[in-house]
Design an enzyme around this catalytic site. Structure first.
Site, PDB file in Angstrom:
ATOM      1  N   ASP A 154       0.859  -1.187   0.000  1.00 46.33           N
ATOM      2  CA  ASP A 154       0.000   0.000   0.000  1.00 46.33           C
ATOM      3  C   ASP A 154       0.896   1.238   0.000  1.00 46.33           C
ATOM      4  OD1 ASP A 154      -2.277   1.797   0.432  1.00 46.33           O
ATOM      5  OD2 ASP A 154      -3.343  -0.014   1.033  1.00 46.33           O
TER       6      ASP A 154
ATOM      7  N   HIS B 142      -2.922   3.003  -4.646  1.00 38.62           N
ATOM      8  CA  HIS B 142      -2.313   2.567  -3.373  1.00 38.62           C
ATOM      9  C   HIS B 142      -0.914   1.996  -3.617  1.00 38.62           C
ATOM     10  CE1 HIS B 142      -5.664   3.306  -0.644  1.00 38.62           C
ATOM     11  NE2 HIS B 142      -6.488   2.839  -1.579  1.00 38.62           N
TER      12      HIS B 142
ATOM     13  N   GLU C 178     -10.035   2.573  -5.094  1.00 37.36           N
ATOM     14  CA  GLU C 178      -9.650   3.967  -4.826  1.00 37.36           C
ATOM     15  C   GLU C 178      -8.477   4.451  -5.694  1.00 37.36           C
ATOM     16  OE1 GLU C 178     -10.977   4.332  -0.202  1.00 37.36           O
ATOM     17  OE2 GLU C 178      -9.005   3.501  -0.548  1.00 37.36           O
TER      18      GLU C 178
HETATM   19  C1  ACM Z   1     -10.941  -0.359   0.687  1.00 32.41           C
HETATM   20  O1  ACM Z   1     -11.412  -0.274   1.811  1.00 32.41           O
HETATM   21  N1  ACM Z   1     -10.387   0.722   0.126  1.00 32.41           N
HETATM   22  C2  ACM Z   1     -10.971  -1.596  -0.073  1.00 32.41           C
END
Ligand code: ACM
Ligand code: ZN
Length: 508
Positions: A145, A208, A272
């Site tokens: 991440d 991420h 995201e």
């Molecule tokens: C997430 O909670 N962004 C998968």
């Protein structure tokens, strides 16, 4: 009877069996022996392989106990059921009965984010050890991440040398880092396998990925140097879709990860994705033009499908967070993990089940995310969620199973980690295992209290059951505190970027 998850069927008979003396059991499996007083072929408590249509059958008579299953996994499940029935005592009088049991879903998981805060091998093993006692069979391991890359990839050493360390966390100025060596990953995977738990690795792509980009800036659109994120929120320094080097690097990462993690499921993230840099990047624009794409969602779709194709040579089934459906072109082989709570996403997921036969893991953020406090995601709410209800009629056939994720932005200590996980994860364990239509919260709570000795014995902290369903005022206060914590943890710049982000097409 205090068995959790509740078994499929229990037939009670007359009498009881005195489980006495040294508590030894007749078994060839060291992991079962380790749950009791050891192994002794002469014991009246026997674990034997045999034909049965059930996952296991556990028969207790006044003369002894016989567990039967087709395979070792079923015998292990019988053993944890028996262990629960002893109530923690090797001097227990067990009621004569026969338990016929099998799981409702094939996928029953928790998730741990070891990027926002790193947790060492012993903590991960403790989590696996306790999850197995409640018949979970997967641990989703979020290892990449913005705030850290947690694996050692020999072909790309800067991933651990640079990508695993950040300068601080939300302005505290204290370096934070860590990664797992290959030997440590093997130790975790083997330990889990002995307990019939598979580790599903996740490398979150293409968003991420700031830790990856910090290690290898040439993989981003701008190519400019950046640092591993020391704030949370959503970051826009992500992988470029148009640079061949990105796919070459991912191929190397996949090759080593496929060796490390034998699990058939392989999580590719996809949530995201702040596509700000893509919209300004000539390399992304070239892909966009060449592929005749209509918007940036489709550019993500192109990237994801290309990456899925690369993974095919390792015979893995890709899993992606539900945003991966937004492009409308996600490869049909991919399973989807539903986490968002918005209606359009739920409709897309339902349609994907109905029209494409897509398989879905239910992880609806509210209430399954364990990083939220009990005042927001209560034990009762977690227990009540029926995986297919929100997706509508006919969707149950697409549900692979359930998973409760634990993100660790604000969870820096092992004690808090376990208190967030337990006991609420056990509501999800029960939904994943027990037959449909038997839910009764009061009964669940009673059984839960009766099995918590398993955590006590291992020194694993958990929130007392009485505090798992706070009233309105306590809930409002904990929601406010959680909201402030979230806000404080976000880099104001990235948060602003995210809000103002438009999904404009790149100027080609
Ligand atoms: C997430 O909670 N962004 C998968
Ligand atoms: Zn680009």
């Amino acid at each position: 009877m205090n068995i959790l998850p509740k078994p499929f069927r229990i037939e009670v008979s007359e009498g009881s069996f005195a489980f006495r003396a040294d508590g030894k059991v007749a078994t060839d499996l060291p992991v079962i022996a380790s749950l009791f007083g050891g192994a002794d072929a002469g014991s009246a408590v026997k674990f034997v392989k045999g034909e049965t249509e059930w996952d296991y059958v556990l028969r207790i008579t006044s003369k002894g106990v016989t567990a039967t299953a087709r395979d070792d996994e079923g015998l292990f499940h019988a053993a944890v059921t028996l262990l629960q029935l002893t109530g923690g005592s090797l001097e227990a009088d067990l009621p004569a009965c026969t338990v016929y049991d099998k799981p409702r879903f094939g996928y029953r998981a928790g998730m741990i984010d070891v990027c926002r805060h790193f947790y060492g091998v012993e903590t991960v093993k403790k989590l696996i050890d306790t999850m197995a006692l409640f018949k979970f069979n997967h641990l989703h391991f979020h290892v990449s991440d913005d705030q850290g890359f947690r694996l050692r990839i020999d072909a790309l050493p800067k991933l651990h040398q640079i990508g695993s360390e950040r300068k601080g966390t939300c302005g505290d100025g204290k370096p934070h880092g860590g990664y797992y060596t290959k030997a440590q990953i093997k130790e975790i995977v083997d330990y889990a396998a002995e307990r019939y738990i598979e580790i599903v690795p996740e490398i979150d792509l293409p968003g991420h990925t700031r830790a990856i980009v910090a290690a290898y800036p040439e993989l981003s659109c701008s190519g400019k140097p950046t640092e591993v994120a020391s704030w949370f929120g959503i970051h826009s320094k992500i992988l470029c879709t148009g640079k061949e080097g990105v796919y070459e690097a991912l191929d190397k990462i996949f090759a080593e990860m496929a060796q490390m993690f034998p699990c058939k499921l392989f999580h590719l993230g996809g949530d995201e994705v702040a596509k700000l840099e893509w919209a300004k990047c000539p390399d992304c624009a070239a892909v966009y033009r060449k592929e005749g794409l209509k918007n940036l969602e489709e550019l993500q779709g192109y990237f994801t499908n290309r990456v899925i194709n690369m993974l095919k040579k390792y015979d893995k089934t890709p899993v992606l967070w539900n945003e991966a459906l937004n492009s409308g072109m996600l490869d049909k082989s991919a399973a989807v993990q539903y986490w968002t709570t918005d209606r359009p996403s739920a409709e897309r997921v339902a349609k994907a089940i109905a029209e494409d036969g897509r398989k879905v893991i239910m992880s609806r953020c509210n209430p399954y995310y364990l990083d939220y406090p009990c005042g927001m995601h209560s034990l009762k709410a977690m227990y009540k969620l029926e995986p297919a209800d929100e997706l509508g009629e006919g969707s149950e056939k697409g549900i692979l199973g359930v998973e409760c994720p634990l993100w660790t932005e604000h969870i820096a200590q092992e004690k808090e980690l376990f208190e967030h996980f337990y006991p609420r994860a056990l509501a999800v364990a029960e939904t994943g295992w027990s037959p449909k239509g038997v839910k009764d919260y009061a009964d669940f709570e009673e059984r839960l209290k009766g099995v918590l000795f398993l955590l006590d014995r291992r020194g694993v902290p958990y929130v007392p059951v009485a505090e798992c369903n706070p009233g309105k005022i306590k809930s409002a206060l904990s929601a406010a505190a959680f909201g402030m914590k979230m806000q404080r943890g976000c880099d104001p710049t990235s948060a602003r970027n995210w809000r103002s982000m438009s999904l404009k097409q790149p100027k080609c």
